[in-house]
Each structure stands twice: as C-alpha cells, then as structure tokens.
Write an enzyme that holds these catalytic residues in place. Structure first.
Site, mmCIF file in Angstrom:
data_model
loop_
_atom_site.group_PDB
_atom_site.id
_atom_site.type_symbol
_atom_site.label_atom_id
_atom_site.label_comp_id
_atom_site.label_asym_id
_atom_site.label_seq_id
_atom_site.Cartn_x
_atom_site.Cartn_y
_atom_site.Cartn_z
ATOM 1 N N GLU A 232 35.197 49.790 42.706
ATOM 2 C CA GLU A 232 36.330 48.871 42.650
ATOM 3 C C GLU A 232 36.284 48.271 41.263
ATOM 4 O OE1 GLU A 232 36.439 46.231 46.113
ATOM 5 O OE2 GLU A 232 37.460 44.872 44.742
ATOM 6 N N CYS B 78 39.465 39.728 39.982
ATOM 7 C CA CYS B 78 40.008 41.067 39.737
ATOM 8 C C CYS B 78 41.509 41.038 39.950
ATOM 9 C CB CYS B 78 39.450 42.086 40.712
ATOM 10 S SG CYS B 78 37.707 41.965 40.975
#
Lengths: 664, 664
Positions: free
Chosen positions: A417, A451
C-alpha cells in the site's frame, strides 16, 4: 420536544435575545404562546404560501394577538437548493404535522398530543431503530469504543489519565525469543519537542533477523493448526486489551508520532476495529467451504496459513496500520515478524508486548525495530518468508518486489500500500461552507501526513474566488502547536528530514506558484519541534507537481466545466490511484466521477480522510498499491493458501447418502 | 425391481447359468419361486445367522421344496470390512425389508407390495432427490453437457460427427485487429502421426505484440464499463457455443494434443464449466457490496477490471485451461491477450474465433500464437500489461516474475500455476482393487501429462507385494495407441522433445531402480508418433528423483507404518505442493494426512486427477503455484481492482433515512 426545550431557553433569555419561531405545528405554536406568557418580546414567522390557516389565528386582538412575520427565501438556485430539499423532506415525512393534519383518519387528540407524555411512555429512550455506537456494525462485530472529546468531563478525565503517561520513558527493542540481549543504543526524542527524551531503543541486527525467521518457521505449523476460532478469540482479546490500555497508547501516539488528541484517539480505535473486524471476517470467510458435487463424494475448500510473514508498517499510523497488518496475517494462520517504522518503534514495542500478554505466543509474533534497509533486505531475501505486507513508499515497494523476485524458490504474495497524488474536484453546485471544512480537514488534518490526504484541489472557475477567500479565512483559524492540547489543530511532522523536504517544496512553490496563505507557527514550537506551516498555493497546471508532498501543503487549480473530461484523464494518467474527493450536488456529475476516476477510495460531499475499517475498505490501484484493500472482505483470503479436500465417501462400503434418501 | 428384472433374465438363461439368489425379502423370494416355475435348476442362499425364519419356509417337501445354501463369509478383516459395512448400511436403511418387518405398525400389505405397481404410481420416474446431471450444481449454474461413452448409439453418433473433422485442415494465426497480414509459415503435424499434417500456422512477431497491447489498452475502459451482467451473459453464450461445437473441439483435442476420446470430451466439458462457473461467480462476488456504516452516509465496495491481461496457457489442457484463464480475466472487466502453448495453437485459434462470433469484441480478446520466449518477454516487460496469468513450468513462472519486477511502474498480479511432484500414500487398510484402478488412472491416464498426475506411490510394506502384483496385471491390460479409438487407454505424448526426455528418464531408472513393468507400444504407432510406454519402477528412496517427469512413468516406494511422519515431512520438504492422494479406511489416518500434507488438492480413496470446476478448485502452494485456485471462489476477486465509494447522503439537504424512520 427538543424544539420546545430550546424555545423555553430562548424565551427565558429575552433580555439578550429576540426569539423568532417559525413552526407549522399548531401544538408547538400554542405551547410557545403559553410559555411566553404576557411578555410580547418575540415573534412568530410564517413561510409565504404555507401554513396560512394556522397563522391566521395569531395576529389581531381577537386572536392570539402576537406579531407574525411572513417571509420568503430569495436567492439563486445555489443558495436555495439545499433549503428547498430539506423543506421537502421535512414536510414529506409521515410524522410531520403538516402531513398528518390533512389525514382525516387521524384523531385530533393524537395530532396535538403532548410530546413529553409520549416520550415518557417509551420503553426505551434511545430510538429502537438507531443503534448504539457499539452496535453500529450489527451483532457479529463490536464497534471500537470512542471518546467524546466535546464533553468537558470526559476530556478532563482523559487528560488526568494521559498526563503522567506523557512524561514516562518508554523503550523499543527486538522481541525475539532466544536472541542475544544488548544494551540500549540510542535515545528517542519527541517530534514536538526535541529536548524531550521519551525513550530508548535497541535496533535489531542481522543475528536477530536470522533468529526471528528461525523462530517464526518453527512456530508456524502449530499456530496454523490452532484453528480460526482460537485465533479470532485472541484477536478480540487483544482489541479489548487495547481499549483498556487506551490512555497509554494515546499518550505514545502524541509524544512519539506527534498526533493530536483526536488523531490519537482515532489511531487506537482503528487498531481495535482491525482486531474486531478481522476476527469476524476470519470466522465468516476462512472457515471451510462445502462445495457442491456428485453424491458419494465430499468436497470442501479449506484455507490455512502460508508461513512466516514479514509486516513492514509506516510511522503515520504507527499503531493502526501496524496492528491491521499483523492481526490479519496472524488470524489467517501465519506467524509474523513485524518491522515497525524507525520513527515509531516505541508504540509498536508496547503493542507487541500487549499481544504476548493476552496470549499470542512469543515466537508467533516477533518484533524487529531498526533500519529498514538492513532488516527489510535480510528478511525479504530469505526463502523462509512466505509473504510480505508493506505500507510505505512506492519506491521501497518496488525494491521489495525486486528482492523477492531475485531469490530462488516460490513466488510469494507481496501486498503493498503505497503513495498517492490525491485530488478533489469541486464544481459550482457544491456548498462552499461544506467544501471549506472538508478541504481543511483533508489537506491539513494530521499535518497532512495521511496517505489519503488531499494534495490537489480543483475548483470550478465560477466559484473559485469565493471558495479560496473562505478557505483562507478558515486557515487563519488553524492553530499549529503542541498536540497535547485539545485546541491544537495541527501538530509537528514526523522528523527533521520530512520537515526539510516539505519546507524546500514550500520555498520552490513560492517561486513557481502563487502563495495563497501560510499559517504561522508559534516561535516557541518552531524552535523545539519539527513543524511545517499549513500552506496553500494556486498553481497554473498540474505538471508543476512532480511528486507527492507528504505534509500540510495544498495545491489549488481552477478548471472550466468543459475541461472536466480532460481533468479526469489527467488524474488517471498520474499512475497513482489512492483517494479522490468531489463536492457536487448534481447527481450526474457524481456518477461520472465515481465511474471514471480510477482510484481506490472515492469520497463524495465529505472529507476524504479517516477511512473506517469495514466501512471504507482502504487501498489504491496502480502506483498506489497492489490490493487487496485493508479492512475489506478480500484481504484475509489473500494471506492464506487454499486446500481442496475431495473424499470418496463410498469407499468404506457404500453410499450412505443414497440409502438414506427419502423416497419422495 | 431391478433385482427382479435381473432374476428374470438369469432364470431365462438356465441353460448356461446356475442362478443363486441371496435375499432377505420374502416377497422377492416368493416372486423368484413363481418366476422359476417347475424348473429346479437354481438355488436360494441364506447368510448364516440371518433371515433363518424366512429360509425355514424353503427346504422340504411341505415347504417350497427348493435348495437353500447356508453361507458364511470367511477371511481377514481387510477382506471383510467393506462387506460388513455395506451389509450394515443396507440392513440399517429404513427402506430395507429386514428393518421394516420388525416394525409392528407396518401393515403386511405394504411390506409385500408389488414394486412394479409402486413404480407405475410415481409421478416422475427420476428420483426427486437425485438431480439430473445438468442440475448438479443447483439453479444458478448449469453443469456442462456430457457424452455417455458407454452407450453404443451415442458413441457411434459421435464417431460419425468427428470422423470428417479429424481429416480437416486447421489454421492458427495472430488474431490482432489492424495487425499486418502474412502468409502461413509452417505446417502443424499430429503427435499421434507425424505424417498427418493437420494445419498451418503463422507465429506472432514483435509488431503483432505491440499492436495487441495497444488494442487491449484502447478497448479496456469501454469493456470494463459494460458491467458484470453483460459480460457474464457473454460467457454463458460462449459456453453454449462450445457445447454446440463439441465435435469439432473433440476432434482438434485428439489430433493436435493427442487426447483420447474420453479426455477430449472432458476437455471441452471443463472449458464449458469454466464459462458457466465464472459467469455465476462474477454475478455473486463481483457485484457491488453494500457496507455497514453510520446513518447519513452510503458506503459501497465496487470491483472492476485492472486493464490488459496476458494469459499464457499450457498444451496439456489446450482448451480447458486456456478458456478458464481467458474468461475469468474477461468477466472481471479486463481485456485479454492470450498466448497459447506453441504445441496447441490450432484449438486456441478456433476457440478465440468462436468467442468473436458470440460477441466478444476483437480488441477485447486477442490471440498471439508463437514462441513463448519472444512473446512472453515482450508482453511481460510492457508496463501497459496490468496482470499475468500463467500455467506452465515453475522455472518459466520465475522468469516472468523477474521480468515484471524489472520493469518500472506498478506491481501487477502474477497468478502462476506450476509443477508438482505428486504423491499417493496407500496404507494396509486400503482396498487393493480400488487402489490399483485409481493408480492406473492417476499415473497413466492422459499419458501422465496432467499437472495433477501421480508420480510417486508409497505402499505400506505389508501390502506392497500384493498391490504391485495386481498393478502389473492391470498395466498388462493398458492399450497404447491411436487416441481416436475408444479402446485406446493411452495416447502419444505431446512432442519429440517431451518424448526424448521421458525415454531418457526411463533408461536412467532402468539402471538405478527396479523396473516393474513397461507397457509395450505397438510398432506401427511407435514409428509414426511420439509415444512413451507406461512404465512402473520401484525405488529405494525419494532422493533418486530430482524433478517432475511429465509423462506416464510411475515410481513406487515401500514404507513402514512407523515412518509415516517422516514421509509427510519428505513430501512437505519437496517445496512443491500440488496434488496428493491417499487410500486408507482408517479415519484417523485420513484426518492426519489431510491436515499435515501441505498441498493444494487432496484426494482420498479415489483417483487424484480430473478436478472439476467449482467442485475441486485447483492449484497448489509453494513451488506449485501462487494461488488463488482456478475454478474456486477466490479466483475472480484477484483479477479485479477494488473501489470504495463513500457518499455523504445528507449533503443535498438532510438525512432522509432518519426522517422516514418508523418511531417504534
């Protein structure tokens, strides 16, 4: 009833306030008339064209003899649309007075019934169809416990608990049974105050790595054979232990990661949610699946662990993502070697110790704090590691991919990720107040170190000036400072290297783009911690941005409605695809964006951060990640191997199923 | 009723047969007495200790005056166990005569009721609880249509249909819109007869590869947005088209891949099953998932395609695996470039043309026949390829992994299904007849050219001699030859290179191990085709085998019961983990093996080949494959990207859900 209570308070404060009551409910109006008594310092209001028969009873000596203002909303559709829709919803509701009064079958006694007496009759004061927070996800999965930070008592209580914990000294070290002991080597300092030593740390060396892999390999088979239910129960026990130890983890999230109190609470809750969610998912999706087939044969699909997993987690969610990776790999039957971020090893050490306390064997979950380049390389190269979960930069993910491709042996799963270049599009139909609140949250919350955080805001040119003005106003209210204080909106960034990169970007942008606003950082904080001022720039075009800036820096671009397709193409061609936000009240616009923008998480008319486990499964596509999404239904199966077991059940003498089949 | 019909036939043939009837059913016995008439050339039989009151009515002048033999089975437990269990099952069944006669509430008329009249009364002659073959998997998924090869009429009909098709000339070529046209370059010959030219072939060149990727990229978005139901319907249409065109595909499987008729039928059926299964799975598992969450917010998880996929398939299931990969990638929303095995491009070309006919766009599914080293490398290196599905050797899978790691850009899924070293364990409780039949099927069926085929047979020493003797007897009956003939058990191997490797291994084994049996290959076939004799060796230890031999060669080892744990460890430490078989009638033994042996597919008391789509999801772990299993529930999600869409539904003016909530 709430209306009546508020009315009572307003009427009682008429020395400061002139109350105005707009209601179409005859009983409410009558109640106000009674509550107001002889003092005429208030008025009723009546929407032009509505409820006239009611208000006809107000004005005049032989009526109630009160003032009533007839009003009509005036403005353009962008101002009135939301108002109109809300009005339609309210009036259309079955429970509304104006709806019920037209229903001849409703007895008048019901219509004017005292809401207080009705409330008293209810068996439960909570609405039976609105679940309590803990029951939000149904019977099978508990929601994590929250902390109501708007309640003074709760907040005071929390402060009491965490204050001493902020001053404690913590430690981080390899948690590897049978590894050699060493003395602490370095001090850990808080990003909000470099003079504040919060702990000491021992980094893992190559020997620790080897020993950890050996342990994880040895412990695997027994752990895998413990079964789903045993492991799911341990996850739940760990979740509950985290909730009990919430103050300590909140304190560490603040002093080690520089999180604000609200972010620190959310951090622990997310970790707890991962435990409860994956426990539930494991029981639902990893249990043996019976497959259809011919009579005389039993066929089932069984999922089991793959072996030792390496979990590499980031500093921006030092407990939440750390826990999510680790418990997912564990519940699937794998043993885990966790490599926390160098910047946040203290909280990871504390978490793993707590896991051991609740019953996870010490060889089943081990910790290797220290340098990523050493530990990551040694472990990723080791053929005994059967899977890697990584959250961090796109570039490091690529290095790991190449390392595992270079080794001999099997092809193992790599779940990465990684970064993003997250964009929000706001069209002219959006509600500016809502846009501004959500932009501030998305771009500057957690000092932009998510993020998911907003990096590039596209404003339709028709509304850009207005929204930019409001946004600058909102930024003026942002307080940068000590994250221990509830009033602080933005804390420090994680470390000096991050700070330097972000400040350099701000300097470059000041040359190349238009500075809109830069929040000031109080001097005492600036000198002690690694702070970066929340800053907004207006850009000419998206090509001025070359890479993700992982901090509180917002870039704004204007667009023409006719350029929408081009912008969607630009977004898709960045190669990244993590989060995307849009504000619009035109459903066709929303549909188009949801369908065409290729990202992992789309947020409409809300902020674009704070994905909740099981509610907004998180993760991107393209350069932003491999999938499957964390906190989603496809995550656990990816961590398992599958085994089909096909048994000829007639081999022991006949087909018992056929013999016992009813004849009709 | 079946018993009575058989009895009638036996009694009618008493000039050749002396019938013996062992029944405990008084009505059956009476019926036989009547049917037999005065001719006393038959006898009744009575199991010692059972049914004595019935048989007391037979012997003697004033009884039925017939002969009755009292018998008792004699032998060791291994011979009698199965007999005993079957007897218990039969006698225990509610419907059995001996069970019902003890039930006082049963009227005697029911007990002796004519089965023929009962059968006549049934509304359906098929048993209502036994589904027809087409309904085996329930309402949602049709089973593929089979061919009853034991029925002379069906077989004759099939031969009529395929005979002319065996003599046709076929072609293979790149199916890439807008690529340049070229003339055929080489002739294709049948592995069963090298004089038989079955077609001609054009290999894809680098230009075709580039054009194909360009097409697949362009076509992707539109195809992805067609939606699951549209694509699932196309899969079903293709499945039906394959069923309609079955004779042609059977013919090609025979002449191009050297498949026997039974294998060729199974080949087409598996391809059809993949179409129906993935269509059903897509509708069930790829549809949007509504996620729980707070009121005022809608959250859903949407799956969609990733982009152009490269599907590289093997020659051993040239239609089935080819179709499985391709339709799975397509239904998930990806466009596909298929690279068939060099040895079996004709059947792949025919399949893709059929896909275009039923409605798959030409840029959505393209074909690139030719050299794997060229095409695989060019495509795997191309950043526009977003996923690779590969079935073939472990070594080539590794090369692909390194190629995609070397390129820049995102980390893409690689699903690899690779080699094995498949083992079967037989303990002393197993039924030898069943073992031998299943070993012959598993080791020599399809000339051993299945990923799942048995390579190493472990026999418990107590029964090894007996089973080896029986196995050699069974091998003597194997017919190697022309796969067009229904009597042929084993056809050719795929090509001269495979043949050479296998023959070299047989020569080496003849030196290093004990040859047990080698089936002879008739000279006329040996001279014209690439045949390898089915051969069995006895080995001293497993280390004598270094790699998988992909042909009809069986290796046998003896083991002591006490060595079982060691053998399990040996199996697990090969690194491979594809299929595993066991024969045992001890449930604890079965449980232990199912739990401890780390392979993808476990088969108990049956052969270990012929995994059925959706019934035995197929694929291994370790060096044998990455997962997810083909034909299983976790396959399709791996081919998709996931998108979470979170919408604030209150943004247009209020929370309609709360307003319309019932009050109690």
């Amino acid at each position: 009833m709430s209306y009546l209570v508020c009315a009572q308070k307003l009427l009682a404060s008429r020395d400061h306030i002139f109350p105005q009551f707009a209601t179409h409910n005859a009983r409410t109006l009558a109640s106000i008339d009674v509550m107001a008594g002889e003092n005429a310092d208030y008025e009723f209001q009546c929407l032009h064209g509505m409820g006239r028969p009611l208000y006809d009873q107000i004005v005049g000596k032989n009526k109630l003899n009160r003032v009533c203002r007839i009003y009509a909303p005036v403005g353009h559709h962008e101002d009135l649309l939301a108002y109109l829709v809300r009005r339609l919803l309210e009036n259309g509701a079955n429970t509304s007075f104006v709806n019920r009064i037209t229903d001849e079958s409703q007895p008048i006694e019901d219509l004017v019934r005292d809401p207080l007496s009705r409330a008293r009759e209810l068996s439960s004061k909570a609405h039976p169809h609105i679940p309590l927070p803990v029951d939000l996800y149904g019977k099978d999965r508990k929601n994590s416990r929250g902390v109501n930070l708007t309640d003074h008592h709760t907040l005071h209580d929390l402060h009491q608990k965490i204050s001493p914990l902020l001053e404690c000294s913590y430690d981080s070290r390899p948690l590897v049974p049978e590894a050699l002991c060493r003395q602490p080597e370095k001090l850990v300092r808080s990003p909000m105050n470099h003079h504040h030593v919060i702990g000491q740390q021992i980094d893992a060396d190559e020997h620790d790595c080897q020993k950890a892999v050996e342990n994880a390999t040895t412990a695997f088979v027994e752990w895998d054979q413990k079964g789903i239910n045993y492991r799911a129960a341990l996850l739940r026990r760990f979740g509950e232990a985290l909730e009990s130890a919430m103050p300590a983890f909140i304190a560490l999230a603040i002093i080690e990661a520089g999180k604000t109190i609200a972010d620190a609470v959310a951090e622990v809750r997310e970790a707890v949610d991962f435990c409860y969610y994956y426990a539930d998912q494991a029981e639902k999706h990893l249990a043996p699946i019976i497959l259809p087939g011919p009579t005389g044969e039993s066929n089932q699909l069984v999922l089991h662990g793959r072996g030792p997993f390496l979990c590499i987690s980031p500093w921006n969610f030092p407990l939440a993502i750390f826990t999510g990776q680790v418990v997912a790999a564990l519940v699937a039957g794998n043993t885990v070697i966790a490599k926390p971020a160098e910047a946040t090893s203290l909280i990871a050490t504390k978490a793993v110790r707590l896991m051991h306390t609740v019953g996870f064997p010490e060889k089943v979950i081990q910790l290797l704090p220290g340098r990523g380049s050493l530990i990551g390389h040694v472990l990723a190269s080791d053929e005994r590691i059967k899977g890697i979960m990584f959250t961090g930069s796109t570039q490091v993910a690529k290095t790991i991919q190449r390392t595992i491709a270079a080794r001999d042996g099997e092809i193992i799963p790599l779940i990465a990720e990684t970064g993003g270049q997250n964009i929000m599009i706001v069209d002219s139909s959006a509600l500016p107040e809502q846009v501004v609140a959500d932009v501030v949250d998305s771009a500057f919350g957690s000092a932009g170190q998510r993020c998911s955080a907003l990096r590039v805001l596209y404003l339709q040119e028709d509304v850009a000036d207005k929204i930019i003005t409001m946004l600058m106003g909102a930024m003026k209210e942002l307080r940068v400072g000590d994250p221990c204080h509830i009033a602080t909106d933005v804390g420090p960034v994680i470390h000096a290297a991050a700070q330097a990169g972000l400040l350099a970007h701000i300097e470059r942008m000041k040359q190349e783009a238009t500075l809109l606003y830069e929040v000031s950082v109080p001097d005492d904080h600036a000198s002690r911690g690694t702070f970066v001022p929340p800053t907004a720039f207006e850009l000419e075009n998206i090509q001025q941005l070359t890479e993700e800036q992982f901090g509180p820096i917002l870039h704004i671009l204007r667009f023409k409605e006719s350029d929408l397709e081009k912008i969607i193409e630009e977004i898709n061609s960045t190669g990244y695809g993590l989060t995307f936000g849009a504000h619009s009240r035109i459903s066709q616009m929303i549909d188009t964006l949801c369908k065409k923008v290729r990202v992992g998480n789309v947020y409409i008319n809300r902020n674009m951060i704070g994905a909740v486990v099981g509610v907004q499964p998180f993760g991107g596509e393209g350069l932003s990640g491999t999938g499957p999404k964390a906190g989603g239904p496809h995550y656990l199966p990816r961590l398992c191997a599958e085994k089909t077991i096909s048994i000829n059940t007639t081999a022991t003498g006949g087909n018992a199923t056929l013999l016992s089949l009813p004849e009709d």
